[in-house]
Design a protein around this motif. Structure first.
Motif, PDB file in Angstrom:
ATOM      1  N   ARG A  81      -5.548   2.428   4.034  1.00  0.00           N
ATOM      2  CA  ARG A  81      -6.105   2.853   2.750  1.00  0.00           C
ATOM      3  C   ARG A  81      -6.389   4.345   2.815  1.00  0.00           C
ATOM      4  O   ARG A  81      -6.807   4.858   3.850  1.00  0.00           O
ATOM      5  N   GLU A 129      -0.112   2.964  -1.800  1.00  0.00           N
ATOM      6  CA  GLU A 129       0.325   1.786  -2.553  1.00  0.00           C
ATOM      7  C   GLU A 129       0.822   0.722  -1.586  1.00  0.00           C
ATOM      8  O   GLU A 129       1.969   0.779  -1.126  1.00  0.00           O
ATOM      9  N   PRO A 130      -0.032  -0.263  -1.263  1.00  0.00           N
ATOM     10  CA  PRO A 130       0.404  -1.319  -0.335  1.00  0.00           C
ATOM     11  C   PRO A 130       1.484  -2.182  -0.991  1.00  0.00           C
ATOM     12  O   PRO A 130       1.485  -2.382  -2.200  1.00  0.00           O
ATOM     13  N   GLU A 131       2.394  -2.690  -0.160  1.00  0.00           N
ATOM     14  CA  GLU A 131       3.502  -3.503  -0.685  1.00  0.00           C
ATOM     15  C   GLU A 131       3.456  -4.944  -0.187  1.00  0.00           C
ATOM     16  O   GLU A 131       3.542  -5.867  -0.978  1.00  0.00           O
ATOM     17  N   ASP A 133       1.971  -8.485   1.730  1.00  0.00           N
ATOM     18  CA  ASP A 133       0.702  -9.214   1.664  1.00  0.00           C
ATOM     19  C   ASP A 133      -0.287  -8.689   2.710  1.00  0.00           C
ATOM     20  O   ASP A 133      -1.466  -8.514   2.417  1.00  0.00           O
ATOM     21  N   LYS A 136      -1.667  -5.364   1.594  1.00  0.00           N
ATOM     22  CA  LYS A 136      -2.629  -5.561   0.496  1.00  0.00           C
ATOM     23  C   LYS A 136      -3.954  -6.088   1.024  1.00  0.00           C
ATOM     24  O   LYS A 136      -5.027  -5.688   0.571  1.00  0.00           O
TER      25      LYS A 136
END
Length: 170
Positions: A81, A129-131, A133, A136
């Motif tokens: 993050r 921008e996480p992609e 699972d 995220k």
């Protein structure tokens, strides 16, 4: 400033555990592993921010499995993050079986880095921008960890820690 994905910062470092890096039990010194993790995290933070980065804190380290002499060790680090000037870096440490090549997760850590300009002043970093699972999941958990850290440091009122409160109030 364009948002980036964790894969753009991902750093993978693979090395061999040598005799001079081991304790009397012939396992990698914890401090040696911390140094390797710090280097990989530093590279990931720099790749994400394209700035000079400095270690702000080591938030979590788990030495779950000994890393024996002669092991092939892989340290994987990626930004989980990005905040305003800081970045949380999640690190996974893997050891490889010498005979089968099978990889086993041995340890993990979470570091925080701050991007600075040439004078050492904190400077803004791109969003993340996480992609996947997993990305995220780590992205969401990073905000809870940051809020907890700020509450414990007296920099955030517990009543303002919305992500933490959400864990306890349904």
């Amino acid at each position: 400033m364009r948002a980036k994905t964790p894969s753009e910062s991902r750093t993978v470092m693979t090395d061999l555990v040598l005799p001079s890096e081991t304790n009397p039990l012939n396992n990698l010194f914890g401090g040696e592993l911390l140094a390797r993790m710090d280097r990989a995290a530093s590279i990931a933070a720099r790749r994400h921010s394209r700035r000079i980065t400095v270690t702000a804190s080591v938030n979590h380290v788990a030495f779950n499995r000994a890393v024996p002499l002669g092991s092939v060790v892989t340290v994987e680090a990626a930004v989980s993050r990005a905040f305003t000037t800081s970045m949380e870096i999640f690190i996974d440490v893997w050891i490889e079986d010498r005979f089968t090549g099978e990889r086993t997760k041995a340890n993990e850590a979470i570091y925080t880095f701050v991007a600075v300009d040439d004078t050492g002043k904190p400077t803004e970093v791109p969003a993340l921008e996480p992609e996947t699972d997993l990305e995220k999941e780590r992205f969401a958990a990073a905000l809870r960890r940051k809020q907890l850290s700020l509450v414990l440091a007296g920099k955030l009122k517990p009543s303002d820690a919305t992500e933490l409160k959400a864990l306890f109030i349904s």
